[in-house]
Motif scaffolding. Structure first.
Motif, PDB file in Angstrom:
ATOM      1  N   ALA A 170       0.813  -1.224   0.000  1.00  0.00           N
ATOM      2  CA  ALA A 170       0.000   0.000   0.000  1.00  0.00           C
ATOM      3  C   ALA A 170       0.840   1.265   0.000  1.00  0.00           C
ATOM      4  CB  ALA A 170      -0.935  -0.001   1.206  1.00  0.00           C
ATOM      5  N   VAL A 171       2.119   1.178   0.388  1.00  0.00           N
ATOM      6  CA  VAL A 171       2.959   2.377   0.476  1.00  0.00           C
ATOM      7  C   VAL A 171       4.255   2.256  -0.308  1.00  0.00           C
ATOM      8  CG1 VAL A 171       2.013   2.993   2.725  1.00  0.00           C
ATOM      9  CG2 VAL A 171       4.090   1.612   2.615  1.00  0.00           C
ATOM     10  N   ALA A 172       4.526   1.099  -0.885  1.00  0.00           N
ATOM     11  CA  ALA A 172       5.818   0.857  -1.534  1.00  0.00           C
ATOM     12  C   ALA A 172       6.051   1.759  -2.740  1.00  0.00           C
ATOM     13  CB  ALA A 172       5.923  -0.610  -1.949  1.00  0.00           C
ATOM     14  N   ARG A 173       4.976   2.246  -3.371  1.00  0.00           N
ATOM     15  CA  ARG A 173       5.134   3.058  -4.570  1.00  0.00           C
ATOM     16  C   ARG A 173       5.342   4.542  -4.252  1.00  0.00           C
ATOM     17  NH1 ARG A 173       0.313   1.557  -8.552  1.00  0.00           N
ATOM     18  NH2 ARG A 173       1.593   2.798  -9.967  1.00  0.00           N
ATOM     19  N   ALA A 174       5.148   4.925  -3.020  1.00  0.00           N
ATOM     20  CA  ALA A 174       5.377   6.328  -2.634  1.00  0.00           C
ATOM     21  C   ALA A 174       6.877   6.577  -2.508  1.00  0.00           C
ATOM     22  CB  ALA A 174       4.674   6.627  -1.322  1.00  0.00           C
ATOM     23  N   THR A 232      -0.080  17.908   5.367  1.00  0.00           N
ATOM     24  CA  THR A 232      -0.785  17.171   4.311  1.00  0.00           C
ATOM     25  C   THR A 232      -1.114  18.137   3.186  1.00  0.00           C
ATOM     26  OG1 THR A 232      -1.809  15.709   5.955  1.00  0.00           O
ATOM     27  CG2 THR A 232      -2.770  15.717   3.758  1.00  0.00           C
ATOM     28  N   LEU A 233      -0.731  17.779   1.967  1.00  0.00           N
ATOM     29  CA  LEU A 233      -1.036  18.589   0.795  1.00  0.00           C
ATOM     30  C   LEU A 233      -1.108  17.666  -0.415  1.00  0.00           C
ATOM     31  CD1 LEU A 233      -1.433  21.499  -0.338  1.00  0.00           C
ATOM     32  CD2 LEU A 233       1.011  21.480  -0.867  1.00  0.00           C
ATOM     33  N   GLY A 234      -2.335  17.453  -0.917  1.00  0.00           N
ATOM     34  CA  GLY A 234      -2.489  16.561  -2.054  1.00  0.00           C
ATOM     35  C   GLY A 234      -1.980  15.170  -1.722  1.00  0.00           C
ATOM     36  N   GLU A 235      -1.021  14.706  -2.499  1.00  0.00           N
ATOM     37  CA  GLU A 235      -0.459  13.365  -2.286  1.00  0.00           C
ATOM     38  C   GLU A 235       0.884  13.442  -1.568  1.00  0.00           C
ATOM     39  OE1 GLU A 235      -2.395  13.919  -5.389  1.00  0.00           O
ATOM     40  OE2 GLU A 235      -3.690  13.142  -3.790  1.00  0.00           O
ATOM     41  N   ALA A 236       1.075  14.471  -0.767  1.00  0.00           N
ATOM     42  CA  ALA A 236       2.283  14.607   0.053  1.00  0.00           C
ATOM     43  C   ALA A 236       1.887  14.650   1.518  1.00  0.00           C
ATOM     44  CB  ALA A 236       3.058  15.867  -0.327  1.00  0.00           C
ATOM     45  N   ARG A 237       2.732  14.076   2.359  1.00  0.00           N
ATOM     46  CA  ARG A 237       2.470  14.075   3.797  1.00  0.00           C
ATOM     47  C   ARG A 237       3.803  14.190   4.542  1.00  0.00           C
ATOM     48  NH1 ARG A 237      -2.340  12.099   5.831  1.00  0.00           N
ATOM     49  NH2 ARG A 237      -2.537  10.663   4.072  1.00  0.00           N
ATOM     50  N   ALA A 238       3.755  14.790   5.738  1.00  0.00           N
ATOM     51  CA  ALA A 238       4.971  14.946   6.542  1.00  0.00           C
ATOM     52  C   ALA A 238       4.620  14.894   8.017  1.00  0.00           C
ATOM     53  CB  ALA A 238       5.663  16.266   6.213  1.00  0.00           C
ATOM     54  N   LEU A 239       5.579  14.460   8.803  1.00  0.00           N
ATOM     55  CA  LEU A 239       5.470  14.478  10.261  1.00  0.00           C
ATOM     56  C   LEU A 239       6.880  14.626  10.808  1.00  0.00           C
ATOM     57  CD1 LEU A 239       3.572  14.181  12.735  1.00  0.00           C
ATOM     58  CD2 LEU A 239       4.141  11.744  12.742  1.00  0.00           C
ATOM     59  N   SER A 240       7.116  15.678  11.580  1.00  0.00           N
ATOM     60  CA  SER A 240       8.460  15.951  12.080  1.00  0.00           C
ATOM     61  C   SER A 240       8.385  16.530  13.484  1.00  0.00           C
ATOM     62  CB  SER A 240       9.179  16.956  11.168  1.00  0.00           C
ATOM     63  OG  SER A 240       9.219  16.515   9.826  1.00  0.00           O
ATOM     64  N   GLY A 241       9.345  16.136  14.326  1.00  0.00           N
ATOM     65  CA  GLY A 241       9.357  16.660  15.686  1.00  0.00           C
ATOM     66  C   GLY A 241      10.264  15.867  16.601  1.00  0.00           C
ATOM     67  N   TYR A 242       9.764  15.629  17.810  1.00  0.00           N
ATOM     68  CA  TYR A 242      10.555  14.978  18.855  1.00  0.00           C
ATOM     69  C   TYR A 242       9.792  13.775  19.414  1.00  0.00           C
ATOM     70  CZ  TYR A 242      12.555  19.676  18.688  1.00  0.00           C
ATOM     71  OH  TYR A 242      13.092  20.862  18.263  1.00  0.00           O
ATOM     72  N   ILE A 243      10.545  12.726  19.772  1.00  0.00           N
ATOM     73  CA  ILE A 243       9.969  11.544  20.412  1.00  0.00           C
ATOM     74  C   ILE A 243      10.693  11.304  21.725  1.00  0.00           C
ATOM     75  CG2 ILE A 243       9.439   9.082  20.208  1.00  0.00           C
ATOM     76  CD1 ILE A 243       9.882   9.334  17.189  1.00  0.00           C
ATOM     77  N   GLU A 244       9.922  11.182  22.800  1.00  0.00           N
ATOM     78  CA  GLU A 244      10.488  10.740  24.073  1.00  0.00           C
ATOM     79  C   GLU A 244      10.433   9.216  24.067  1.00  0.00           C
ATOM     80  OE1 GLU A 244       8.222  12.649  27.115  1.00  0.00           O
ATOM     81  OE2 GLU A 244       9.066  14.643  26.699  1.00  0.00           O
ATOM     82  N   CYS A 245      11.595   8.598  23.889  1.00  0.00           N
ATOM     83  CA  CYS A 245      11.670   7.159  23.619  1.00  0.00           C
ATOM     84  C   CYS A 245      11.549   6.327  24.899  1.00  0.00           C
ATOM     85  CB  CYS A 245      12.979   6.839  22.909  1.00  0.00           C
ATOM     86  SG  CYS A 245      13.182   7.740  21.356  1.00  0.00           S
ATOM     87  N   ALA A 246      11.341   5.034  24.675  1.00  0.00           N
ATOM     88  CA  ALA A 246      11.196   4.107  25.797  1.00  0.00           C
ATOM     89  C   ALA A 246      12.444   4.085  26.664  1.00  0.00           C
ATOM     90  CB  ALA A 246      10.885   2.713  25.270  1.00  0.00           C
ATOM     91  N   THR A 261      -0.690   7.071  -2.985  1.00  0.00           N
ATOM     92  CA  THR A 261      -1.943   6.818  -3.680  1.00  0.00           C
ATOM     93  C   THR A 261      -2.990   7.852  -3.266  1.00  0.00           C
ATOM     94  OG1 THR A 261      -1.448   4.456  -3.715  1.00  0.00           O
ATOM     95  CG2 THR A 261      -3.732   5.106  -4.148  1.00  0.00           C
ATOM     96  N   PRO A 262      -3.625   8.520  -4.240  1.00  0.00           N
ATOM     97  CA  PRO A 262      -4.638   9.538  -3.891  1.00  0.00           C
ATOM     98  C   PRO A 262      -5.782   8.955  -3.071  1.00  0.00           C
ATOM     99  CG  PRO A 262      -4.022   9.720  -6.196  1.00  0.00           C
ATOM    100  CD  PRO A 262      -3.393   8.454  -5.688  1.00  0.00           C
ATOM    101  N   GLY A 263      -6.219   9.714  -2.088  1.00  0.00           N
ATOM    102  CA  GLY A 263      -7.346   9.296  -1.265  1.00  0.00           C
ATOM    103  C   GLY A 263      -7.032   8.226  -0.251  1.00  0.00           C
ATOM    104  N   SER A 264      -5.762   7.862  -0.135  1.00  0.00           N
ATOM    105  CA  SER A 264      -5.376   6.787   0.779  1.00  0.00           C
ATOM    106  C   SER A 264      -4.749   7.358   2.040  1.00  0.00           C
ATOM    107  CB  SER A 264      -4.378   5.851   0.097  1.00  0.00           C
ATOM    108  OG  SER A 264      -3.834   4.931   1.025  1.00  0.00           O
ATOM    109  N   SER A 265      -4.973   6.680   3.162  1.00  0.00           N
ATOM    110  CA  SER A 265      -4.319   7.059   4.418  1.00  0.00           C
ATOM    111  C   SER A 265      -3.283   6.016   4.830  1.00  0.00           C
ATOM    112  CB  SER A 265      -5.362   7.209   5.530  1.00  0.00           C
ATOM    113  OG  SER A 265      -6.058   5.988   5.722  1.00  0.00           O
TER     114      SER A 265
END
Length: 555
Positions: A54-58, A505-519, A534-538
């Motif tokens: 589902a994500v390999a083509r991105a 989120t913009l069209g078929e582009a997505r991003a997430l950036s920041g900080y993680i407090e890890c285990a 893929t358009p319309g896909s999450s």
């Protein structure tokens, strides 16, 4: 056997051995060169996620580092991606560094003319925009969903403050001055910025909706109106339309809008021709459907503000003989955007903060040949409180205003390109980001021309940790499972309240950036971007969250 024959025989005898040895050495060297480096467990796990059909083509880009910038994992870190609303992190960090967390913006109502007698003005009343993004009913400071009043099932949620409350307050201030007659116009003045309502490559489809509202130094109620379509009492009956706040501006054409049969769903469409003040609302809404609520952009915010203020003054017994109109300043910079935005700012001082620019038309003491009197004013909340709102809910208009306000403060001109110049100067000369790793055409990320490499985002996230304003800026980021645009992500995982990140989120582009407090107790920096999914896909969002979970568990 002669000497030559002897040598030949010896060569023949030893050649196979030498060739075999050389072949063996070459094979061993080639195997060493061709063998991939041993992958870390994290790399292998991320590779498995990205191999899912589902994500390999991105196209994916990832950068993970420790808080000091030490690399942990990367994939296409130097390639360029559409950052979407990740752009807001670059804009808000710049604005905070340039203007300071406690900067405020003062909107004024002034006269332009002379008083022919007490209470009678021969001239205009001018509402002067100063770049305040919060002349609205929005609650400031931002309140986390968990702390908001609970909505009782079956009951309507409590109404918030009126959208035009601050405009009403300024109208009250004007009335208290004793002004009775305005022989002139009511003017909405947004000349602090040139009139550039839409940055380059904003989609024309977005111009109808609140998230694509035009940019103006005189912003009222986020430059948007709430439009509610409710079904009629029976199938075939007219549907009702309500616009809030009510002000003389848009006309609704509902001739093709009707109430549909029960369980037929909501099929309401809205459009507006470019430059038109007619909203065409058409389609159908089922008789048993809940009202359809939409946010509609105000075409010309300064004109709308003037019209609303004129109506308020008249309702307070003040006669206005003229009209409501906007005063804009046209852009005059004829250079190409890329050329102008890349121009250095040699005198930039990073050891100080710059005061927000005061609109030239709002003179108070030294007005030269003009006669102006301040009748009313409103001071905005501190800048940092608006930033919390902007990054938490990803408010496009407010981010654009940060960009313009930075340009106005530093370069005395609040144009889009001057704001972009200030952002570029901050990122390259102050944050140490490679100038080829990004390009911004706006402040919100709504432009399809914006491009950023994941390593540039990670570098920004690392740099801001070294700044005295970092704690305040980090507070603006959505918290996983808790608030903002991450309220519904990571809530059911061990990462709840441990991810502080900006979505995009913009069209078929997505991003997430920041900080993680890890285990492990360690905090790490991450930037994940993908394009051409893929358009319309999450599915890419789900994969992104899985990767964040893997990073949090691994480090």
């Amino acid at each position: 056997m002669n000497r030559t024959s002897c040598v030949a025989a010896l060569l023949l005898a030893y050649t196979p051995i030498c060739v075999a040895q050389k072949h063996s050495l070459r094979t061993e060297t080639a195997l060493k060169a061709d063998a991939p480096e041993k992958k870390s467990k994290l790399a292998a796990e991320i590779e498995t996620v990205l191999a899912e059909p589902a994500v390999a083509r991105a196209h994916w880009g990832i950068k993970v580092t420790e808080m000091d910038g030490k690399p942990i994992y990367s994939l296409n870190e130097g390639q360029l991606f559409q950052p979407a609303s990740n752009t807001k992190m670059f804009t808000t960090a710049t604005a905070l560094a340039v203007l300071g967390s406690q900067a405020t913006f003062t909107t004024r109502v002034v006269t332009r003319g002379t008083f022919s007698s007490p209470g009678k003005l021969a001239g205009d009343v001018v509402l002067v925009g100063a770049g305040d993004a919060n002349l609205s009913g929005r609650q400031i400071p931002y309140v986390s969903p968990a702390l908001r009043p609970k909505v009782v099932p079956g009951q309507e949620p409590p109404l918030g403050p009126p959208a035009l409350r601050y405009l009403e307050d300024m109208a009250d201030q004007v009335a208290k001055t004793g002004l009775k007659v305005i022989n002139g116009d009511v003017v909405g003045d947004d000349t602090l910025y040139p009139w550039e309502p839409y940055p380059q490559d904003w989609s024309i489809d977005d111009a109808v909706w609140g998230y694509g509202a035009p940019v103006s130094a005189l912003t009222i109620s986020d430059n948007q109106l709430k439009l509610t379509v409710a079904p009629g009492t029976a199938p075939g009956a007219p549907a009702s339309v309500m616009i809030d706040p009510i002000a003389p501006y848009y006309t609704a054409d509902t001739t093709a809008l009707t109430t549909g049969p029960a369980r037929s769903g909501d099929h309401v469409q809205i459009d507006r021709a470019t430059g038109s003040k007619v909203l065409r609302i058409y389609g159908s809404i089922a008789v048993d459907a809940r009202p359809d609520e939409e946010e509609i952009a105000i075409h010309d915010p300064a004109e709308y503000a003037a019209a609303a203020l004129k109506a308020m003054l008249e309702s307070r017994g003040i006669l206005v003989t003229g009209v409501a109109r906007a005063k804009h300043r046209v852009a005059t910079d004829a250079r190409g955007f890329l050329l102008a935005s890349h121009e250095p700012i040699p005198a930039m001082e990073w050891t100080r903060t710059y005061a927000p620019a005061t609109p030239a038309t709002a003179c108070i003491n030294d007005c030269g040949s003009r006669t102006e009197t301040v009748l009313a004013q409103h001071v905005s909340p501190p800048l940092i409180e608006d930033m919390v709102v902007t990054n938490k809910v990803s408010q496009n208009l407010h981010a654009e205003m940060f960009l313009h306000n930075a340009g106005a403060a530093v370069l005395n001109d609040g144009s889009t390109v001057n704001g972009a110049r200030v952002v570029r100067a901050f990122l390259t000369s102050r944050a140490g980001i490679d100038p080829d790793d990004f390009v911004f055409f706006d402040g919100s990320g709504l432009s399809g021309h914006d491009l950023v490499a994941p390593r540039a985002t990670a570098r920004l996230l690392q740099f801001v940790t070294t700044q005295p304003w970092f704690a305040g800026w980090k507070r603006t980021l959505p918290i996983g499972g808790e608030d903002g645009s991450l309220v519904e992500r990571f809530g059911a995982t061990s990462l709840k309240d441990r991810v502080f990140a900006k979505t995009g989120t913009l069209g078929e582009a997505r991003a997430l950036s920041g900080y993680i407090e890890c285990a492990s107790g360690k905090t790490v920096i991450f930037s994940i971007m993908d394009s051409a999914h893929t358009p319309g896909s999450s599915a890419d969002r789900i994969a992104m969250d899985k990767i964040v979970g893997l990073i949090g568990a691994a480090e």
